[in-house]
Design an enzyme around this catalytic site. Structure first.
Site, mmCIF file in Angstrom:
data_model
loop_
_atom_site.group_PDB
_atom_site.id
_atom_site.type_symbol
_atom_site.label_atom_id
_atom_site.label_comp_id
_atom_site.label_asym_id
_atom_site.label_seq_id
_atom_site.Cartn_x
_atom_site.Cartn_y
_atom_site.Cartn_z
ATOM 1 N N TRP A 319 0.842 -1.200 0.000
ATOM 2 C CA TRP A 319 0.000 0.000 0.000
ATOM 3 C C TRP A 319 0.877 1.250 0.000
ATOM 4 O O TRP A 319 0.559 2.245 -0.631
ATOM 5 C CB TRP A 319 -0.912 0.002 1.238
ATOM 6 C CG TRP A 319 -1.840 1.180 1.285
ATOM 7 C CD1 TRP A 319 -3.098 1.258 0.772
ATOM 8 C CD2 TRP A 319 -1.574 2.466 1.881
ATOM 9 N NE1 TRP A 319 -3.628 2.501 0.997
ATOM 10 C CE2 TRP A 319 -2.719 3.260 1.678
ATOM 11 C CE3 TRP A 319 -0.485 3.019 2.554
ATOM 12 C CZ2 TRP A 319 -2.815 4.577 2.126
ATOM 13 C CZ3 TRP A 319 -0.572 4.329 2.994
ATOM 14 C CH2 TRP A 319 -1.716 5.090 2.789
ATOM 15 N N HIS A 320 2.008 1.159 0.712
ATOM 16 C CA HIS A 320 2.876 2.332 0.813
ATOM 17 C C HIS A 320 3.657 2.613 -0.458
ATOM 18 O O HIS A 320 4.067 3.753 -0.688
ATOM 19 C CB HIS A 320 3.848 2.177 1.993
ATOM 20 C CG HIS A 320 3.203 2.469 3.304
ATOM 21 N ND1 HIS A 320 2.530 1.514 4.022
ATOM 22 C CD2 HIS A 320 3.088 3.618 4.014
ATOM 23 C CE1 HIS A 320 2.048 2.054 5.128
ATOM 24 N NE2 HIS A 320 2.361 3.335 5.147
ATOM 25 N N GLY A 321 3.884 1.617 -1.277
ATOM 26 C CA GLY A 321 4.619 1.901 -2.501
ATOM 27 C C GLY A 321 4.818 0.658 -3.343
ATOM 28 O O GLY A 321 4.859 -0.460 -2.826
#
Lengths: 468, 172
Positions: A319-321
């Site tokens: 989700w973060h990258g």
């Protein structure tokens, strides 16, 4: 548009507040929606259509699921369809390049592709719409038939581009009926200025120290410099993101909304389990409610519990990258949480609080290295520097200079990440209403002027979490 | 009879409504699909940085400028290289030169506004620096090319600015 920009502070916000408070109640949501669309279009004119069509799509899906309440199979199919489409849109814009490059590398073939720029805030608003759709299916919320109210839930500018991720259950009543008051407005202003100060005065300043250290040639970095760089990033990301969340909460209050807190002094945690109860709470809550618990949570056999934790943390990393270092960062936390749950909890509970705190900070700092490094290889290289391999000695003149010239800043950053300052401040002015108002006006007014002075000279200060 | 007719009507209406939402949710998927295709067709500006850099540097003589690093980007543009996907920066190699080249590959389109503002600011500072005494320099600065295209922000100052710009456009 950035909250920490002159155009937002002195043009957009005053205009939208003025319009919001002069229109009749039935038009307030419409004004806020229009303002939110302008806010988004200011930085993302191309993707405003994507957002609008996404709103319409999810609005229709919500109606469809609710309309099929008496036919559970149809409702389930509609839910799956809606989730798949939302995840495909997110996947296409965020993970296409990562996926195709990974396949290309694995198969040693060149797959040509054209990657579009990431629509800002897509991870946040996709998760919000998914929470709505799933809750409608579960019957936990009523379907929203008012398109303006639904569109406002998705686009509300205070939390649109970097959260907190507001679940529909928390806000459904407020969309229909909420009360603004001067007290709440004032509280919102204080929250906003506190967040602005965290971002402009603290995160940006310590961010410059971090930038200075990571742009050094490898042979120029001592062990102390490497640790200071990591500590600088640790504080930068905390003050940057929690500052944004405070601003979002504050803006929400100004318009009569109440959002849940997103941070609760995470660096005071005495275990990693506790850290994740205090850091980006809205994201952890989302994964708990919509992934972890549906998978069975911890009420399953140990093997399945391990699987559940690792799935959730791999997804948290992704989700973060869209990069392997984020996947590794997520799995790193998944494994540590499992270790704490099954092996370390009894050991940790016997240790003095200060040791548990140091243990947590060490794990968190190592985690941030994976987070700020562009690749897994560079993260390993940085960790080696922290351990002394290839470093320019343990302590050199440069590292001492960085430590001492920012001495006051380090103290402020450490104290500000604990509840101590806030508690002492509250205790001093507790119960003295006039003193409280006067002191707040003086201190927060001063902070606002200081932030403005900084912003006039700074040309660019994006929030770190915008890229997610 | 009336009662059963009324019930049937509501039933028909309800069924009709379900069909409408069912139809719309599939129709909207087509709209989303069409929109993404349109974006892909129109986007351009997404060539890899290596290709863009190679073609731009190959098209011009790099006289009067030298390769610069992340600290220079921070110093002269106020930008953090880490915030962007990739950055190529060449700065003047002596105090009387104004030749400069900046190519930024953005992580998201939302960064375009700030990156472009920083480039404008830099250009404006350079114009102020040479205004009144550096006739040639001012001329070059006034004919500088600054453009945002797709995922790129492009700035070039120098005698070969047109050539560099043309190579940039072709490389995308």
């Amino acid at each position: 548009m950035l909250f920490s920009s002159i155009v937002f502070l002195f043009t957009f916000l005053p205009v939208i507040l003025l319009l919001y408070y002069i229109v009749p109640r039935r038009l307030k949501n419409l004004v806020l929606l229009a303002g939110s669309l302008v806010f988004y279009a200011w930085g993302e004119p191309v993707y405003i259509f994507l957002m609008v069509i996404s709103i319409l799509f999810n609005y229709v899906c919500g109606l469809d699921i609710a309309g099929n309440k008496e036919n559970p199979e149809k409702a389930r199919r509609s839910l799956i369809y809606c989730i798949v489409v939302n995840l495909c849109i997110l996947g296409f814009f965020k993970y296409e390049g990562f996926l195709l490059e990974s396949i290309s590398t694995a198969l040693r073939i060149e797959i040509p592709y054209r990657e579009l720029p990431l629509p800002i805030g897509i991870s946040f608003y996709t998760f919000q719409t998914l929470s709505y759709i799933i809750d409608v299916y579960r019957g936990e919320v009523k379907v929203q038939k008012n398109l303006v109210h639904f569109a406002l839930y998705v686009t509300m500018f205070p939390q649109l581009i970097a959260g907190p991720i507001v679940q529909y259950t928390d806000i459904q009543r407020q969309l229909d009926a909420r009360r603004e008051s001067w007290g709440k407005f004032g509280e919102g202003v204080l929250f906003f200025i506190r967040g602005l100060s965290k971002k402009v005065l603290l995160a940006n300043t310590i961010g410059a120290v971090f930038d200075g250290i990571v742009s050094l040639e490898p042979g120029q970095v001592s062990v102390l410099s490497a640790w200071l760089g990591c500590a600088a990033y640790m504080f930068q990301i905390y003050y940057d993101f929690s500052g944004y969340s405070d601003m979002a909460v504050g803006l929400g209050k100004m318009f009569g909304f109440e959002f849940r807190r997103n941070f609760y002094y995470p660096y005071t945690a005495k275990s990693i389990t506790e850290f994740w109860r205090r850091w980006h709470i809205s994201l952890s809550t989302w994964f708990r409610d919509y992934v972890y618990i549906p998978l069975g949570g911890n009420r399953v056999a140990a093997g399945k519990h391990v699987r559940n934790i690792l799935i959730v943390w791999m997804l948290t990393g992704l989700w973060h990258g869209a990069a392997w270092n984020f996947v590794i960062w997520g799995m790193y936390y998944g494994l540590i949480l499992l270790l704490e749950k099954y092996a370390l909890s009894s050991v940790l509970s016997k240790l003095p609080a200060v040791i548990r705190h140091l243990y947590s900070l060490l794990i968190i700092m190592v985690g941030w290295v994976f987070f700020f490094s562009p690749t897994f290889g560079s993260a390993v290289d940085y960790l080696k520097l922290m351990m002394g391999a290839g470093a320019h000695g343990g302590v050199d003149d440069r590292s001492v200079y960085i430590l001492l010239t920012n001495g006051v800043m380090w103290v402020i950053l450490i104290l500000g990440s604990t509840p101590a300052v806030h508690n002492i401040y509250e205790r001093i002015i507790y119960g003295k209403k006039r003193v409280r108002v006067a002191v707040n006006c003086l201190i927060y007014g001063g902070l606002f002027l200081l932030c403005t002075a900084y912003l006039v000279t700074e040309s660019y200060n994006p929030f770190l979490y915008f890229r997610f | 009879m009336d009662g059963s007719y009324g019930g049937g009507s509501r039933f028909v209406m309800k069924k009709h409504k379900i069909n409408v939402t069912g139809f719309l949710k599939y129709g909207m998927l087509l709209v989303i699909f069409g929109y993404i295709i349109l974006l892909l067709v129109q986007a351009g500006g997404d060539a890899p940085m290596n290709t863009v850099k190679e073609q731009v540097l190959g098209a011009v003589e790099m006289k009067g400028m030298k390769a610069a690093g992340t600290q220079d980007l921070k110093k002269y543009y106020g930008l953090n290289a880490n915030d962007f996907e990739e950055v190529v920066l060449y700065l003047p190699d002596n105090v009387m030169s104004v030749n400069e080249l900046l190519i930024i590959r953005l992580r998201s389109e939302g960064q375009a506004e700030q990156a472009e503002a920083a480039a404008k600011e830099r250009l404006s500072t350079q114009k102020d620096n040479f205004e009144g005494y550096g006739v040639n320099q001012s001329k070059l600065l006034n004919s500088a090319i600054l453009e945002g295209r797709g995922r790129y922000i492009f700035l070039v100052v120098g005698e070969d600015a047109d050539k560099a710009y043309s190579a940039f456009r072709k490389s995308l």
